[in-house]
Design a protein around this motif. Structure first.
Motif, PDB file in Angstrom:
ATOM      1  N   PHE A  67       0.836  -1.207   0.000  1.00 53.73           N
ATOM      2  CA  PHE A  67       0.000   0.000   0.000  1.00 53.73           C
ATOM      3  C   PHE A  67       0.870   1.257   0.000  1.00 53.73           C
ATOM      4  CE2 PHE A  67      -3.373  -2.835   2.074  1.00 53.73           C
ATOM      5  CZ  PHE A  67      -3.889  -3.166   0.833  1.00 53.73           C
ATOM      6  N   ALA A  68       2.063   1.166   0.600  1.00 53.39           N
ATOM      7  CA  ALA A  68       2.993   2.301   0.500  1.00 53.39           C
ATOM      8  C   ALA A  68       3.379   2.510  -0.964  1.00 53.39           C
ATOM      9  CB  ALA A  68       4.234   2.044   1.355  1.00 53.39           C
ATOM     10  N   ALA A  69       3.607   1.406  -1.685  1.00 47.56           N
ATOM     11  CA  ALA A  69       3.937   1.509  -3.108  1.00 47.56           C
ATOM     12  C   ALA A  69       2.763   2.095  -3.886  1.00 47.56           C
ATOM     13  CB  ALA A  69       4.314   0.134  -3.662  1.00 47.56           C
ATOM     14  N   GLU A  94      -3.307  -4.551  -6.155  1.00 50.85           N
ATOM     15  CA  GLU A  94      -3.779  -5.940  -6.258  1.00 50.85           C
ATOM     16  C   GLU A  94      -3.010  -6.840  -5.291  1.00 50.85           C
ATOM     17  OE1 GLU A  94      -5.253  -5.945 -10.909  1.00 50.85           O
ATOM     18  OE2 GLU A  94      -3.238  -6.612 -10.435  1.00 50.85           O
ATOM     19  N   VAL A  95      -1.688  -6.655  -5.255  1.00 51.78           N
ATOM     20  CA  VAL A  95      -0.863  -7.460  -4.354  1.00 51.78           C
ATOM     21  C   VAL A  95      -1.247  -7.174  -2.891  1.00 51.78           C
ATOM     22  CG1 VAL A  95       1.493  -7.832  -3.537  1.00 51.78           C
ATOM     23  CG2 VAL A  95       1.040  -7.678  -5.981  1.00 51.78           C
ATOM     24  N   GLY A  96      -1.427  -5.889  -2.573  1.00 52.34           N
ATOM     25  CA  GLY A  96      -1.762  -5.513  -1.203  1.00 52.34           C
ATOM     26  C   GLY A  96      -3.105  -6.064  -0.756  1.00 52.34           C
ATOM     27  N   TYR A 135      -8.901  -0.479  -0.496  1.00 56.08           N
ATOM     28  CA  TYR A 135      -8.035  -0.774  -1.641  1.00 56.08           C
ATOM     29  C   TYR A 135      -8.736  -1.637  -2.684  1.00 56.08           C
ATOM     30  CZ  TYR A 135      -4.227   1.968   0.004  1.00 56.08           C
ATOM     31  OH  TYR A 135      -3.474   3.053   0.359  1.00 56.08           O
ATOM     32  N   ALA A 136      -9.683  -2.469  -2.281  1.00 57.27           N
ATOM     33  CA  ALA A 136     -10.531  -3.143  -3.269  1.00 57.27           C
ATOM     34  C   ALA A 136     -11.335  -2.082  -4.013  1.00 57.27           C
ATOM     35  CB  ALA A 136     -11.444  -4.161  -2.595  1.00 57.27           C
ATOM     36  N   GLY A 137     -11.784  -1.074  -3.271  1.00 58.81           N
ATOM     37  CA  GLY A 137     -12.515   0.032  -3.890  1.00 58.81           C
ATOM     38  C   GLY A 137     -11.653   0.810  -4.862  1.00 58.81           C
ATOM     39  N   VAL A 221       2.101  -6.079 -13.170  1.00 53.38           N
ATOM     40  CA  VAL A 221       2.416  -4.801 -13.795  1.00 53.38           C
ATOM     41  C   VAL A 221       2.647  -4.982 -15.292  1.00 53.38           C
ATOM     42  CG1 VAL A 221       4.939  -4.608 -13.711  1.00 53.38           C
ATOM     43  CG2 VAL A 221       3.550  -2.636 -13.126  1.00 53.38           C
ATOM     44  N   SER A 222       2.975  -6.204 -15.715  1.00 47.96           N
ATOM     45  CA  SER A 222       3.209  -6.434 -17.134  1.00 47.96           C
ATOM     46  C   SER A 222       2.026  -7.096 -17.808  1.00 47.96           C
ATOM     47  CB  SER A 222       4.456  -7.315 -17.315  1.00 47.96           C
ATOM     48  OG  SER A 222       4.207  -8.592 -16.774  1.00 47.96           O
TER      49      SER A 222
END
Lengths: 270, 131
Positions: A67-69, A94-96, A135-137, A221-222
């Motif tokens: 989430f920092a990223a 997505e990862v978070g 974050y889903a939102g 990301v790719s």
């Protein structure tokens, strides 16, 4: 604006790097699992179920990092409008979200075993559930506006503002009364009140979780952004399309930006 | 197709918003003061219609199990409340450990609970090893 399509050598480098990260992630995860099951001692109070810590805590910390990223790339996207930052923010979100879900599910199992309940309205649990929803939102809100550049801005705003919840989650066990324990390792006590072998196992598992998360991030990301589906449900061609100009929030009108933002293939923005 | 997709996503977003709202209104009320101490419960005397959470240390030697009931006392070091628990407490429950119970304070001052949760500390030590 994003650079033009990468050369095949850059592509090869990216693939090699991803493969290296895969091996490292697999190795660390295997070592972490072995340490968690075979090396770390059982806890004096909780017994073997305490081993769930080696998944629960790394998942939670990795979610904080992810989430920092999201927040950093969100700020960069809002300032610069370069879609690469948006792609990174989305992949990290997505990862978070996945890590937060793992922490919640493993925590529920651990809670059932030690507390006696799967769930309770404890401030830590509540704040973590809110973090997951926010974050889903942020992932959902990007797809609401017709113009993907506006969607990306909305996602960036939610992703940046949502990071305010991370300290709330972390300090919830200090600020309010809770059933959840206060922090063991990231707490004020030095040395942390934990058996050294347990601490070493935990750190190994954190390294494994972060590496697995980095690998998942590189994959996401790719990967292409969600593509509108044709009437039959089959995705419309992405790779077959000629290169399209990349959306930039200020530079593109609403119409063409929709296609630009949604239909750029994996290599188009690197 | 794009319109249907957008409606679906709008619905998804609405559901997420509603879930956040539900968590904030339903959860925060109880979560900000997750439990009360024996002193607070005895001072404020919540009516028997109000469900509360009470937390304290299980007084050593106070646990009695009779059939489906477990009676014990919890303390915050100053005052003590007797808990009449319906059902078996979780395995980690024990004397000298912290517990959170959910239920109502009866007019006779006994706390009638149907949920016991065990609160563990942030200390992790190896089994069978000192220190």
């Amino acid at each position: 604006m994003a650079p033009t399509a990468p050369s095949s050598r850059q592509d090869g480098n990216a693939r090699r790097r991803a493969r290296d990260v895969s091996w490292l992630a697999g190795g660390l995860a295997g070592a972490g699992l072995a340490a968690a099951v075979l090396v770390a001692p059982a806890d004096a109070v909780q017994g073997d179920v305490q081993r769930l810590m080696y998944l629960h805590v790394p998942a939670a910390w990795t979610a904080y990092l992810a989430f920092a990223a999201v927040a950093l790339n969100g700020v960069a996207y809002l300032l610069r409008g370069d879609p690469r930052f948006d792609r990174r923010a989305r992949a990290a979100a997505e990862v978070g979200v996945a890590c937060t879900a793992v922490a919640l599910v493993v925590g529920a199992v651990w809670g059932r075993a030690v507390w006696g309940v799967w769930w309770t309205w404890d401030p830590r649990l509540l704040a973590t559930a809110l973090l997951l929803l926010v974050y889903a939102g942020s992932l959902a809100v990007r797809l609401v506006p017709a113009d993907p550049a506006r969607g990306a801005r909305a996602a960036a705003l939610v992703g940046v503002a949502g990071f305010g919840l991370v300290p709330v989650v972390h300090f919830s066990v200090v600020w309010w009364r809770s059933l959840h324990q206060p922090a063991t390792v990231l707490g004020p006590r030095l040395p942390p009140p934990i058996d050294p072998l347990m601490a070493a196992t935990l750190l190994l598992c954190v390294a494994a979780a972060v590496t697995v998360a980095v690998r998942a991030y590189l994959w996401r990301v790719s990967s292409p952004l969600p593509v509108p589906t044709a009437p039959g449900g089959a995705p419309r061609g992405v790779h077959g399309l000629p290169p399209v100009p990349v959306a930039c929030p200020s530079a593109e009108p609403a119409g063409p930006a929709e296609h630009a933002g949604r239909l750029v293939g994996p290599g188009g923005r690197r | 197709v794009t319109g249907r997709r957008r409606r679906g996503l709008l619905a998804l977003f609405a559901v997420l918003l509603a879930a956040v709202g539900l968590l904030v209104t339903g959860g925060l009320r109880g979560a900000l003061v997750y439990y009360r101490t024996p002193t607070e419960v005895l001072d404020s005397r919540p009516p028997a219609s109000e469900r509360v959470r009470l937390a304290g240390t299980v007084v050593p030697g106070s646990v009695r199990e009779t059939g489906t009931r477990t009676v014990f006392r919890v303390t915050d070091g100053r005052r003590t409340v007797t808990v009449d628990q319906h059902g078996t407490p979780p395995g980690a429950f024990g004397e000298g450990r912290d517990a959170v119970v959910e239920g109502v304070l009866r007019p006779d001052g006994v706390f009638e609970s149907d949920t016991v949760m065990v609160r563990h500390s942030n200390e992790y030590r190896a089994k069978g090893r000192a220190g």
